[in-house]
Design a protein around this motif. Structure first.
Motif, short mmCIF file in Angstrom:
data_model
loop_
_atom_site.label_atom_id
_atom_site.label_comp_id
_atom_site.label_asym_id
_atom_site.label_seq_id
_atom_site.Cartn_x
_atom_site.Cartn_y
_atom_site.Cartn_z
N PHE A 113 13.81 5.87 -7.84
CA PHE A 113 12.42 5.59 -8.21
C PHE A 113 11.58 6.12 -7.06
O PHE A 113 11.64 5.59 -5.95
CB PHE A 113 12.18 4.09 -8.41
N ASP A 114 10.84 7.19 -7.31
CA ASP A 114 10.15 7.90 -6.24
C ASP A 114 8.80 8.41 -6.74
O ASP A 114 8.69 9.49 -7.31
CB ASP A 114 11.02 9.05 -5.76
N ALA A 115 7.77 7.60 -6.52
CA ALA A 115 6.42 7.97 -6.94
C ALA A 115 5.79 8.99 -6.01
O ALA A 115 4.76 9.58 -6.34
CB ALA A 115 5.54 6.73 -7.03
N GLU A 116 6.41 9.21 -4.86
CA GLU A 116 5.91 10.22 -3.92
C GLU A 116 6.24 11.63 -4.41
O GLU A 116 5.38 12.50 -4.46
CB GLU A 116 6.51 9.99 -2.53
N HIS A 117 7.51 11.87 -4.75
CA HIS A 117 7.94 13.20 -5.15
C HIS A 117 7.83 13.45 -6.66
O HIS A 117 7.82 14.60 -7.10
CB HIS A 117 9.38 13.43 -4.70
N PRO B 150 5.31 11.84 -9.04
CA PRO B 150 4.23 10.90 -9.37
C PRO B 150 4.04 10.70 -10.88
O PRO B 150 3.61 9.63 -11.31
CB PRO B 150 3.00 11.54 -8.74
N ASP B 151 4.34 11.71 -11.69
CA ASP B 151 4.14 11.58 -13.13
C ASP B 151 5.29 10.87 -13.85
O ASP B 151 5.11 10.34 -14.94
CB ASP B 151 3.94 12.96 -13.77
N GLN B 152 6.46 10.91 -13.24
CA GLN B 152 7.64 10.26 -13.81
C GLN B 152 8.55 9.84 -12.65
O GLN B 152 9.54 10.51 -12.35
CB GLN B 152 8.37 11.19 -14.76
N PRO B 153 8.23 8.71 -11.99
CA PRO B 153 8.96 8.33 -10.77
C PRO B 153 10.42 7.96 -10.99
O PRO B 153 11.22 8.07 -10.07
CB PRO B 153 8.17 7.13 -10.24
N ARG B 154 10.80 7.55 -12.20
CA ARG B 154 12.19 7.18 -12.44
C ARG B 154 13.01 8.42 -12.77
O ARG B 154 12.76 9.08 -13.78
CB ARG B 154 12.29 6.18 -13.59
N GLN B 155 13.97 8.73 -11.91
CA GLN B 155 14.81 9.90 -12.07
C GLN B 155 16.28 9.48 -12.03
O GLN B 155 16.72 8.83 -11.08
CB GLN B 155 14.56 10.90 -10.93
N GLU B 156 17.05 9.84 -13.05
CA GLU B 156 18.48 9.53 -13.07
C GLU B 156 19.28 10.74 -12.60
O GLU B 156 18.90 11.89 -12.88
CB GLU B 156 18.95 9.16 -14.49
N TRP B 157 20.39 10.43 -11.93
CA TRP B 157 21.29 11.49 -11.49
C TRP B 157 22.72 10.97 -11.53
O TRP B 157 23.00 9.87 -11.04
CB TRP B 157 20.94 11.98 -10.09
N ARG B 158 23.61 11.75 -12.13
CA ARG B 158 25.04 11.40 -12.19
C ARG B 158 25.81 12.39 -11.33
O ARG B 158 25.65 13.60 -11.50
CB ARG B 158 25.56 11.43 -13.61
N PRO B 159 26.66 11.86 -10.45
CA PRO B 159 27.49 12.76 -9.60
C PRO B 159 28.49 13.56 -10.43
O PRO B 159 28.87 13.19 -11.48
CB PRO B 159 28.21 11.82 -8.65
N ASP C 164 0.81 -1.23 0.00
CA ASP C 164 0.00 0.00 0.00
C ASP C 164 0.84 1.27 0.00
O ASP C 164 0.30 2.36 -0.21
CB ASP C 164 -0.93 0.01 1.22
N ASP C 165 2.14 1.16 0.23
CA ASP C 165 3.01 2.33 0.27
C ASP C 165 3.31 2.85 -1.14
O ASP C 165 3.30 2.08 -2.11
CB ASP C 165 4.34 2.00 0.95
N VAL C 166 3.59 4.13 -1.23
CA VAL C 166 4.04 4.72 -2.49
C VAL C 166 5.46 4.22 -2.74
O VAL C 166 6.32 4.32 -1.87
CB VAL C 166 4.01 6.26 -2.40
N PRO C 167 5.73 3.64 -3.91
CA PRO C 167 7.06 3.06 -4.16
C PRO C 167 8.17 4.12 -4.16
O PRO C 167 8.02 5.18 -4.77
CB PRO C 167 6.93 2.43 -5.55
N ARG C 168 9.25 3.78 -3.46
CA ARG C 168 10.46 4.61 -3.43
C ARG C 168 11.65 3.69 -3.29
O ARG C 168 11.60 2.70 -2.57
CB ARG C 168 10.45 5.58 -2.25
#
Length: 148
Positions: free
Chosen positions: A133-137, A139-148, A73-77
């Motif tokens: 992967f953060d459907a909470e923050h 919701p429209d595009q939960p997959r977010q990539e980030w390179r250091p 039931d939790d929002v996936p993160r």
């Protein structure tokens, strides 16, 4: 909130990661306690005799995942990453790892005992890619990539 900030906050909450290594085309996944520094370098502490430790010495390319306990039931993160791992041998690197890790998982005294008597070492991953992967923050595009 920025993706990097969400990853940082997530790592502060989590304590365990799944670490993926490989040797000869054969993958392996294990669970290890971890800590991350302000630069999002990831540290863990393990016996040099463990399969994942040997595989890191032979193939430094690794991947991992960190997921906080969830229910259906939790929002996936969650956070996945890939990068380069190494066994730490320089005193300054071990001291930096100890500073980040001690008190978060084990006491400094317990860590030093393991290092002296049980052949444990610190390892560090320098991530090259994070996937949040953060459907909470987002919701429209939960997959977010980030390179250091």
């Amino acid at each position: 909130m920025e993706v990097r900030d969400l990853i940082t906050d997530y790592f502060k909450q989590a304590r365990m990661m799944q670490l993926a290594t490989a040797k000869g085309g054969r993958p392996w996944v294990c669970n290890v306690w971890f800590a991350a520094d302000d630069g999002l370098n990831i540290y863990w502490f393990s016996s040099t005799a463990r399969r994942h430790s040997g595989e890191v010495r032979e193939n430094s390319r690794v991947a991992g995942a960190v997921v906080l306990p969830l229910t259906p039931d939790d929002v996936p993160r969650g956070v996945q990453f890939e990068g380069v791992a190494e066994e730490l041998s320089k005193d300054e690197d071990v001291t930096a790892a100890l500073r980040v890790y001690a008190g978060r998982i084990f006491t400094e005294e317990k860590i030093r005992d393991f290092m002296a008597n049980r052949q444990h070492k610190f390892y560090r991953i320098k991530p090259e890619l994070f996937v949040l992967f953060d459907a909470e923050h987002f919701p429209d595009q939960p997959r977010q990539e980030w390179r250091p």
